[in-house]
Enzyme design. Structure first.
Site, PDB file in Angstrom:
ATOM      1  N   ARG A   1      19.916  -6.867  18.173  1.00 26.68           N
ATOM      2  CA  ARG A   1      20.290  -5.743  18.712  1.00 26.68           C
ATOM      3  C   ARG A   1      20.806  -4.793  18.683  1.00 26.68           C
ATOM      4  NH1 ARG A   1      21.043 -10.021  23.823  1.00 26.68           N
ATOM      5  NH2 ARG A   1      19.524 -11.183  23.271  1.00 26.68           N
TER       6      ARG A   1
ATOM      7  N   ASP B   1      30.427  -8.699  37.234  1.00 28.50           N
ATOM      8  CA  ASP B   1      29.964  -8.036  35.689  1.00 28.50           C
ATOM      9  C   ASP B   1      30.776  -7.853  34.894  1.00 28.50           C
ATOM     10  OD1 ASP B   1      26.951 -10.123  35.201  1.00 28.50           O
ATOM     11  OD2 ASP B   1      27.510  -8.394  33.657  1.00 28.50           O
TER      12      ASP B   1
END
Ligand SMILES: C[S@@+](CC[C@H](N)C(=O)[O-])C[C@H]1O[C@@H](n2cnc3c(N)ncnc32)[C@H](O)[C@@H]1O
Length: 205
Positions: free
Chosen positions: A48, A157
């Site tokens: 990632r 979030d």
């Protein structure tokens, strides 16, 4: 591959990721987002974050660790967290949660709202909004006048891009498929290219 100091890389590839670099990244993620990464996640961290190293023109994870440490690393800590978390979501993911909300929770909350009381629901890791809109559809299913009462859904979030998508509230018809068709067709408005946007009642919640 080894680091300049001779430490072996935990993952084969163009950049060296030493156990010390991994612990540094895991510690930063835990402090910033409360997410714990076990050593078994080294390959995930590598895959990632290697993209971030390329974009930033860095030569090693050591340099990346230095970048995320400082005051000037504030934006990169945010991007690192977004890269290391998954935003997997769906309308009515875990359908039994929404059955429970509709059948067990909402009758009591609907009575409270109709009596003038306050009702608050929270989607605490809302991804791109499909979860809070599923909650809103469930609320409207049992309390059609909810938007005119003191009923609100908070959606948060850690990734601001996800919150922005949820705020926009536009989804493909395919994404909406798991939601009851009579409900989403009533509360979403047709947009361009087969997309649908959350309508006024959903957004007011
Ligand atoms: C797998 S998605 C789940 C989305 C939704 N709750 C669902 O079940 O469909 C996890 C979300 O949690 C968010 N997240 C991770 N750590 C968080 C934190 N510490 N605070 C708020 N959101 C977080 C991620 O950005 C991601 O969007």
């Amino acid at each position: 591959m080894t680091s300049a100091a001779g430490a072996p890389s935990m993952v084969e590839g163009e950049f060296v990721l030493t156990p010390e670099d991994f612990r540094h990244i895991a510690h930063t993620l835990h402090s910033y987002a409360g997410i714990a990464l076990g050593e078994g996640k080294a390959a995930l961290v590598y895959s990632r974050l290697a993209k971030r190293l390329r974009v930033l023109g860095l030569r090693s994870f050591r340099e990346y660790c230095q970048l995320i440490d400082g005051v000037e690393g504030v934006d990169e800590r945010q991007l690192m967290t977004a890269a290391l978390t998954t935003n997997v979501t769906r309308f009515y993911r875990e359908p039994h949660h929404f059955d429970h909300l509709r059948d067990q929770v909402m009758p009591r909350l609907a009575a409270r709202a109709r009596a003038g009381g306050r009702v608050r629901l929270w989607s605490a890791a809302c991804s791109n909004g499909q979860e809070p809109y599923s909650m809103a559809l469930t609320v409207l299913q049992t309390l059609p006048e909810a938007a005119d009462l003191d009923v609100r859904i908070l959606a948060t979030d850690i990734d601001p891009n996800m919150v922005a998508q949820g705020h926009d509230g536009t989804y493909s018809e395919e994404a909406l498929e798991p939601a009851p068709v009579t409900l989403w067709r009533k509360y979403f408005d047709r947009a361009d290219r087969g997309q649908w946007t959350a309508g006024a009642q959903l957004k007011r919640l």
